[in-house]
Enzyme design. Structure first.
Site, short mmCIF file in Angstrom:
data_model
loop_
_atom_site.label_atom_id
_atom_site.label_comp_id
_atom_site.label_asym_id
_atom_site.label_seq_id
_atom_site.Cartn_x
_atom_site.Cartn_y
_atom_site.Cartn_z
N PRO A 216 -2.56 -11.55 10.71
CA PRO A 216 -2.95 -11.45 12.15
C PRO A 216 -2.90 -9.99 12.39
O PRO A 216 -2.24 -9.06 11.71
CB PRO A 216 -1.59 -12.08 12.74
N ASP B 80 -4.24 -6.01 4.93
CA ASP B 80 -5.20 -6.88 5.53
C ASP B 80 -5.27 -8.26 5.22
O ASP B 80 -5.73 -9.07 6.05
CB ASP B 80 -6.78 -6.22 5.26
N ASN C 26 0.93 -1.01 0.02
CA ASN C 26 0.06 -0.09 0.05
C ASN C 26 1.10 1.23 0.17
O ASN C 26 2.31 1.19 0.08
CB ASN C 26 -0.80 0.05 1.15
N LYS D 268 8.77 -17.17 -9.69
CA LYS D 268 7.97 -15.97 -10.35
C LYS D 268 6.98 -16.57 -11.27
O LYS D 268 6.99 -17.59 -12.06
CB LYS D 268 8.86 -15.36 -11.26
N LYS E 22 -10.88 -3.46 18.93
CA LYS E 22 -9.48 -3.65 19.08
C LYS E 22 -9.31 -3.80 20.40
O LYS E 22 -8.00 -4.55 20.97
CB LYS E 22 -8.94 -2.76 18.57
N LYS F 184 -14.15 0.79 16.79
CA LYS F 184 -12.79 0.44 16.48
C LYS F 184 -12.09 0.34 17.71
O LYS F 184 -11.39 -0.79 18.08
CB LYS F 184 -11.98 0.92 15.45
N PHE G 242 -4.53 3.33 15.16
CA PHE G 242 -5.01 4.52 14.21
C PHE G 242 -6.07 3.77 13.13
O PHE G 242 -6.06 2.56 13.15
CB PHE G 242 -3.62 4.73 13.19
O1 C5P Z 1 -8.65 -2.85 11.35
P1 C5P Z 1 -7.75 -1.89 10.80
O2 C5P Z 1 -7.05 -2.16 9.74
O3 C5P Z 1 -8.45 -0.51 10.61
O4 C5P Z 1 -7.10 -1.27 12.19
C1 C5P Z 1 -5.88 -0.13 11.95
C2 C5P Z 1 -5.24 -0.06 13.19
O5 C5P Z 1 -4.75 -1.37 13.47
C3 C5P Z 1 -3.85 0.47 12.96
O6 C5P Z 1 -3.37 1.06 14.28
C4 C5P Z 1 -2.92 -0.58 12.41
O7 C5P Z 1 -1.55 -0.18 12.95
C5 C5P Z 1 -3.30 -1.69 13.38
N1 C5P Z 1 -3.32 -3.05 12.71
C6 C5P Z 1 -2.48 -4.13 13.00
N2 C5P Z 1 -2.52 -5.35 12.24
C7 C5P Z 1 -3.30 -5.46 11.44
C8 C5P Z 1 -4.40 -4.54 10.86
C9 C5P Z 1 -4.36 -3.34 11.35
O8 C5P Z 1 -1.54 -3.72 13.94
N3 C5P Z 1 -3.17 -6.51 10.66
#
Ligand code: C5P
Length: 411
Positions: free
Chosen positions: A303, A277, A208, A287, A339, A335, A321
Site C-alpha cells: 500500500p 515497493d 533497502n 525457512k 500522490k 509525483k 520525499f
Molecule cells: O512512489 P515513491 O516511492 O517514489 O514515493 C516516495 C514517497 O512516498 C516517500 O515520501 C515515501 O515515504 C512515500 N511512500 C509511502 N508508501 C509507499 C511508497 C512510498 O508512504 N508504499
C-alpha cells in the site's frame, strides 16, 4: 523538552571571578546531553584552571593560539559550533568583540563562525555602566548578538549593582530556548522514517539501504519547532530523538497501520520512509530450503501510505520525499500531483549523497513555488525543510481537502 541533546556548544570563558560558575554550567550542559568545547582567554586561566573544564567537558580545552594542542584550528572550531556562549564575558571581551578583533583564539572563532553568539557579561557595576561598555553592547546587539544579563546584586568587589553573571541554570535555559523556534507549537506531526522489511520467510526479507537519518532529523526538527511528534520508524540503528513518541515497525503494512492509528488530529504528515515497493505475495511460514534449480518469487505492490493518507477525508498537510535519477523538478512536480500532496522534497540519487550519507541536498516543490536546499548535513536540511513547511502551513492552514487530480488509492 530537552533541546540540548547532542547540540554542539562552544563555551568561551573570559577573565573574571564568575568563571568558576561556568564550570557548573559545563556540568549542566553535559548532563543535558550537549557536547561542550571550552575556549579560555589567557585572563580566564588566572581564575579557573583549564583542567577543571577539561574534566567536566571531556574535551581538550583551548587556552590561546600557542596552547592549542588539539590540531583543531579556529576555523574548524567556528564551523563545529552550533552556538557560542561567552560566559563570563568581561568588559574587555565585549570591547574586542565589538571591534571585530581576531588577535586571540576566542575572538577569532567568534569572527569566523556563523553560529549564533550569546554573551553573559560579568564585571564591576561601574565598568558595566561606563559609556564605552554601553556603546560596545549596543553594537553587539545591533549585530544580532544575544546579551544575557547581567544580574544586579552584590558583587565580589563589594559593590552593589548590575554586573553579576547570570546563574548557570538560567544560562542553560537561555541556550536551550535558543534552539526552540516554536513555529509548529501546538501542532501534531506524524513522520515515517527508515526502510521497511517485507518477509520472504521467517529469516529472510526484502529491504533497502535507508538509514533513517533524514526522517529522524525531520522528527527532531519538528519537535524543536514545538510540535508534538509521532515517529513511525522501520528497522534502523538510531536512538529515538528526545521528546518524541517512537513506534518501531517492520513491514509496509505495519507502517500503514501505525500511521493510520495516529493520523486522527494530525496536522502535518511527513513521509520520509523508504517503503518497499513490493512484497512477496505469500511469505513462507518455514525457512525456504536451498534448491539446485532457479527460483522465482512472486511480488505484489505494498500500500502507498503517503497517497492513502493524502486521500483521507480529514487529511493532514502532506509532505513526501522522492529520489530521482533524472529530470528532478519535473518528476517531483508529477509525483506531487500523483500522490495528491502539498509538498515533495526531491533529491537526485547517485554519487555520494542519499541513503547512508550524513549529507543530502533537496529540492522542495509545492504549488506555485520551489526552494533548493544545497548540500548540507541532514540535520540542517531538516531544520530548513520544517521551516518551509511551517511557512506554507501558516499560509494555507484552512481546510485540507484532497487535492484535485490525485490518484485514488484504496487499502
Ligand atoms: O512512489 P515513491 O516511492 O517514489 O514515493 C516516495 C514517497 O512516498 C516517500 O515520501 C515515501 O515515504 C512515500 N511512500 C509511502 N508508501 C509507499 C511508497 C512510498 O508512504 N508504499
Amino acid at each position: 523538552m530537552n533541546l540540548l541533546a547532542e547540540k554542539r556548544i562552544l563555551l568561551g570563558v573570559s577573565g573574571g571571578i564568575a568563571a568558576y560558575k561556568s564550570a557548573e554550567l559545563v556540568r549542566r550542559l553535559r548532563a543535558a546531553g550537549a557536547m561542550v568545547r571550552v575556549v579560555m582567554t589567557s585572563a580566564a586561566t588566572g581564575f579557573v584552571s583549564a583542567r577543571t573544564f577539561q574534566a567536566l567537558s571531556g574535551e581538550i580545552v583551548r587556552c590561546g593560539w600557542s596552547d592549542d594542542q588539539s590540531g583543531m584550528d579556529h576555523i574548524e572550531l567556528a564551523r563545529w559550533a552550533e552556538r557560542i556562549l561567552i560566559a563570563p564575558a568581561s568588559a574587555d571581551t565585549l570591547a574586542r568583540l565589538a571591534q571585530g578583533r581576531a588577535d586571540d583564539l576566542l575572538a577569532a572563532i567568534c569572527l569566523a563562525s556563523r553560529a549564533p553568539l550569546l554573551v553573559a557579561p560579568a564585571m564591576n557595576q561601574a565598568m558595566w555602566r561606563h559609556a564605552a561598555t554601553r556603546d560596545n553592547v549596543q553594537r553587539l546587539l545591533e549585530r544580532g548578538v544575544q546579551v544575557c544579563g547581567p544580574d544586579t546584586g552584590e558583587q565580589a568587589c563589594g559593590d552593589v549593582g548590575p554586573g553579576r553573571m547570570l546563574e548557570p541554570q538560567i544560562l542553560q535555559q537561555v541556550l536551550s530556548d535558543s534552539f526552540a523556534n516554536g513555529r509548529l507549537a501546538g501542532l501534531k506531526v506524524v513522520v515515517t522514517a527508515g526502510p521497511t522489511r517485507e518477509a520472504v520467510d521467517p529469516v529472510r526479507f526484502l529491504g533497502n539501504r535507508s538509514s533513517g537519518k533524514m526522517g529522524y532529523a525531520v522528527a527532531r526538527a519538528a519537535r524543536e519547532a514545538g510540535a508534538s511528534v509521532a515517529l513511525v520508524s522501520g528497522p534502523v540503528a538510531l536512538e529515538a530523538p528526545t521528546g518524541i513518541q517512537r513506534v518501531m515497525v517492520e513491514s509496509a503494512q505495519e507502517m500503514l497501520e501505525a500511521v493510520l492509528a495516529r493520523i486522527e488530529g494530525c496536522d502535518i504528515f511527513i513521509a520520509t520512509a523508504a517503503v518497499a515497493d513490493y512484497r512477496p505475495v505469500a511469505p513462507e511460514p518455514q525457512k525456504i530450503k536451498k534448491q539446485a534449480s532457479d527460483w522465482s518469487l512472486q511480488l505484489e505492490p505494498v500500500p502507498d501510505i503517503l497517497a492513502m493518507v493524502a486521500a483521507l477525508e480529514k487529511r493532514p498537510w502532506c509532505v513526501g520525499f522522492a529520489a530521482e535519477t533524472e529530470h528532478l523538478e519535473q518528476n517531483a512536480r508529477k509525483k506531487r500531483m500523483h500522490k495528491g500532496v502539498e509538498m515533495i522534497a526531491a533529491n537526485q540519487v547517485g554519487g555520494e549523497l542519499g541513503f547512508e550519507s550524513d549529507n543530502n541536498e533537496l529540492l522542495l516543490v509545492w504549488e506555485g513555488g520551489e526552494r533548493q536546499l544545497p548540500v548540507a548535513d541532514k540535520n540542517l536540511l531538516a531544520d530548513q525543510l520544517v521551516e518551509q513547511v511551517a511557512d506554507l502551513y501558516a499560509d494555507q492552514n484552512t481546510a485540507h481537502e484532497p487535492l484535485e487530480n490525485h490518484a485514488k488509492h484504496s487499502a
